[in-house]
Design a protein around this motif. Structure first.
Motif, PDB file in Angstrom:
ATOM      1  N   LYS A 105       0.437  -4.842   6.092  1.00 23.91           N
ATOM      2  CA  LYS A 105       0.282  -3.962   4.937  1.00 23.91           C
ATOM      3  C   LYS A 105      -0.271  -2.643   5.451  1.00 23.91           C
ATOM      4  O   LYS A 105      -1.271  -2.626   6.174  1.00 23.91           O
ATOM      5  N   CYS A 155      -0.074   2.077   4.814  1.00 26.84           N
ATOM      6  CA  CYS A 155       0.443   3.249   4.102  1.00 26.84           C
ATOM      7  C   CYS A 155       1.779   3.618   4.739  1.00 26.84           C
ATOM      8  O   CYS A 155       1.898   3.644   5.971  1.00 26.84           O
ATOM      9  N   CYS A 203       7.343  -1.717  -1.485  1.00 23.04           N
ATOM     10  CA  CYS A 203       6.511  -0.518  -1.572  1.00 23.04           C
ATOM     11  C   CYS A 203       6.205  -0.178  -3.028  1.00 23.04           C
ATOM     12  O   CYS A 203       6.967  -0.509  -3.930  1.00 23.04           O
ATOM     13  N   GLU A 221      -2.663   2.822  -6.968  1.00 26.30           N
ATOM     14  CA  GLU A 221      -3.835   2.505  -6.147  1.00 26.30           C
ATOM     15  C   GLU A 221      -3.916   1.016  -5.805  1.00 26.30           C
ATOM     16  O   GLU A 221      -3.852   0.156  -6.692  1.00 26.30           O
ATOM     17  N   LEU A 222      -4.013   0.730  -4.505  1.00 25.03           N
ATOM     18  CA  LEU A 222      -4.199  -0.642  -4.006  1.00 25.03           C
ATOM     19  C   LEU A 222      -3.164  -1.609  -4.577  1.00 25.03           C
ATOM     20  O   LEU A 222      -3.465  -2.760  -4.878  1.00 25.03           O
ATOM     21  N   CYS A 223      -1.938  -1.133  -4.705  1.00 29.93           N
ATOM     22  CA  CYS A 223      -0.902  -1.949  -5.349  1.00 29.93           C
ATOM     23  C   CYS A 223      -0.214  -2.929  -4.395  1.00 29.93           C
ATOM     24  O   CYS A 223       0.515  -3.817  -4.839  1.00 29.93           O
ATOM     25  N   ASN A 224      -0.423  -2.767  -3.082  1.00 24.05           N
ATOM     26  CA  ASN A 224       0.301  -3.617  -2.126  1.00 24.05           C
ATOM     27  C   ASN A 224      -0.459  -4.913  -1.842  1.00 24.05           C
ATOM     28  O   ASN A 224      -0.812  -5.232  -0.713  1.00 24.05           O
ATOM     29  N   CYS A 268      -4.803   2.162  -0.176  1.00 27.68           N
ATOM     30  CA  CYS A 268      -3.927   1.007  -0.034  1.00 27.68           C
ATOM     31  C   CYS A 268      -4.631  -0.093   0.756  1.00 27.68           C
ATOM     32  O   CYS A 268      -5.603   0.154   1.464  1.00 27.68           O
ATOM     33  N   GLU A 302      -9.422  -1.825   2.847  1.00 27.88           N
ATOM     34  CA  GLU A 302      -8.966  -0.689   2.053  1.00 27.88           C
ATOM     35  C   GLU A 302      -8.986   0.577   2.904  1.00 27.88           C
ATOM     36  O   GLU A 302      -9.956   0.849   3.605  1.00 27.88           O
ATOM     37  N   CYS A 353      -4.704   6.775   2.410  1.00 31.20           N
ATOM     38  CA  CYS A 353      -3.527   7.256   3.120  1.00 31.20           C
ATOM     39  C   CYS A 353      -3.714   8.705   3.570  1.00 31.20           C
ATOM     40  O   CYS A 353      -4.518   9.448   2.992  1.00 31.20           O
ATOM     41  N   GLN A 378       3.028   6.072   0.343  1.00 27.25           N
ATOM     42  CA  GLN A 378       2.976   4.979  -0.611  1.00 27.25           C
ATOM     43  C   GLN A 378       2.233   3.809   0.019  1.00 27.25           C
ATOM     44  O   GLN A 378       1.915   3.826   1.203  1.00 27.25           O
ATOM     45  N   CYS A 379       1.967   2.800  -0.799  1.00 29.08           N
ATOM     46  CA  CYS A 379       1.417   1.550  -0.275  1.00 29.08           C
ATOM     47  C   CYS A 379       2.597   0.626   0.034  1.00 29.08           C
ATOM     48  O   CYS A 379       3.557   0.564  -0.742  1.00 29.08           O
TER      49      CYS A 379
END
Length: 208
Positions: free
Chosen positions: A66, A68, A92, A96-99, A21, A36, A39, A45-46
């Motif tokens: 931002k 985890c 949330c 992968e790396l969605c936030n 995340c 980056e 978690c 989650q991100c």
């Protein structure tokens, strides 16, 4: 035959890996840069979180981060002590790396009919009209200089039921109690000043 199929099914199941995340924690300047991180476990989650604080209609602070997060840390709620109101919003996601996007701005809220006591001066008998999804009354104990004082107000259910959430714990402390019903948070005790209500925001930059 069924046992063999079951064994193969277990062996071939994809292994769950922790997400990566974006992490961005504000420093003393109030700004931060995305990095980056992986978690701690697949249960995270991100998330993008935002904590906005007001004194009346004046915005005191706007803290964005931002990190985890666990599912129960994706909180939407507010706590209102009359003299200061804090609103938490979050966004949330589970890829992968969605936030990449920030948490949403808090929506405007109007009185919802619920009423609680809050502290005004040395007494806690003032009436506070709760707003938005604030459906609980709250009492908070603040210790400063070896002296304990109490402040009271309105809070959302998610604030009251997630007191171990690190963001909420840093925001309002650990010594809180919530109840449901108009004016259920008793009118006795002295109040804390604005500085004591806002000071915990300083620690919000220390999340990891």
């Amino acid at each position: 035959m069924h046992l063999i199929v079951l064994i193969f099914g277990i062996v071939l199941l994809p292994e769950a890996y922790p997400l990566k995340c974006h992490k961005c924690l504000p420093g003393s300047s109030g700004t931060c840069t995305d990095t980056e991180v992986q978690c701690p476990s697949p249960s995270y989650q991100c998330g993008a979180l935002k904590i906005t604080s007001f004194a009346g209609d004046s915005k005191l602070s706007d803290v964005r981060m931002k990190i985890c997060v666990l599912a129960d840390q994706c909180v939407e709620g507010s706590v209102n002590f009359g003299i200061a109101r804090h609103i938490i919003t979050s966004k949330c996601c589970t890829s992968e790396l969605c936030n990449t996007e920030p948490a949403p701005e808090p929506s405007s809220s109007s009185p919802n009919g619920k009423r609680c006591y809050h502290c005004d001066g040395l007494k806690c008998s003032a009436t506070l009209n709760c707003a938005g999804n604030e459906d609980h009354c709250i009492s908070k104990t603040v210790t400063a200089g070896g002296k304990k004082t109490i402040t009271k107000g309105c809070a959302s259910k998610q604030i009251c039921s997630n007191t171990q959430n690190p963001q909420i714990k840093a925001l309002i402390g650990e010594e809180i109690s919530c109840c449901q019903g108009d004016f259920c948070n008793s009118a006795s005790s002295t109040s804390a000043g604005l500085l004591l209500l806002v000071a915990p925001l300083i620690s919000l930059a220390m999340f990891s």
